[in-house]
Design an enzyme around this catalytic site. Sequence first.
Site, mmCIF file in Angstrom:
data_model
loop_
_atom_site.group_PDB
_atom_site.id
_atom_site.type_symbol
_atom_site.label_atom_id
_atom_site.label_comp_id
_atom_site.label_asym_id
_atom_site.label_seq_id
_atom_site.Cartn_x
_atom_site.Cartn_y
_atom_site.Cartn_z
ATOM 1 C CE LYS A 9 110.484 71.202 89.338
ATOM 2 N NZ LYS A 9 110.339 69.741 89.531
ATOM 3 C CE1 TYR A 49 115.350 67.939 87.950
ATOM 4 C CE2 TYR A 49 114.601 68.620 85.779
ATOM 5 C CZ TYR A 49 114.509 68.689 87.156
ATOM 6 O OH TYR A 49 113.557 69.504 87.744
ATOM 7 C CG HIS A 115 115.150 72.343 91.135
ATOM 8 N ND1 HIS A 115 115.524 71.032 91.364
ATOM 9 C CD2 HIS A 115 116.264 73.092 91.346
ATOM 10 C CE1 HIS A 115 116.815 71.001 91.680
ATOM 11 N NE2 HIS A 115 117.289 72.235 91.683
#
Length: 154
Positions: A9, A49, A115
């Site tokens: 990220k 998401y 992630h």
Amino acid sequence: MERSLIIIKPDAVNRDMAGRIIARFEEKGLKIIGMKMELLHPVKLKEHYSHLKDKPFYAELEKFMSSIPSILMVVEGKQAVEVVRKMVGPTQGRDANPGTIRGDFSVSNQSNIVHASDSADSAEKEIERFFRKEELHEYKKMNFEWIYSKDEKN
Ligand code: TYD
């Protein structure tokens, strides 16, 4: 062999941690079959998401995830999804055990470094979302013989 999607990220990229994170997955014995840098678009993030889109923190999450490019990887190995999740640790960095990536590098539930796909099913969807077929590479690694036993090699 199973595949999992990993996103290094923006916080990890900003903190010069990409090399260290990639090395951990290599050292574990996972095979990197795809890797690229991409500035994640809000449209893709809304898909990725979608389970969080109604949460109060979603807007901030999207802003953070699209602030600078991320590094995306696909790794392959036996039970890769579970192996990677264990290496990553729980969402909240402050709760993650030392030795896990989040436990070693994060004290946050947003800036939590990576992630990782949470099931084989979501891994398949996520890999398709972020990688084109030709960006995934099938190749024979020389150390394969030393990573799995004979009966584990499929
Ligand atoms: P989630 O899918 O619940 O966790 P994980 O990344 O461990 O699979 O959440 C996705 C991301 O949403 C998480 O990595 C960081 C962000 N997030 C927040 O910013 N605030 C929060 O309170 C939570 C629970 C998650």
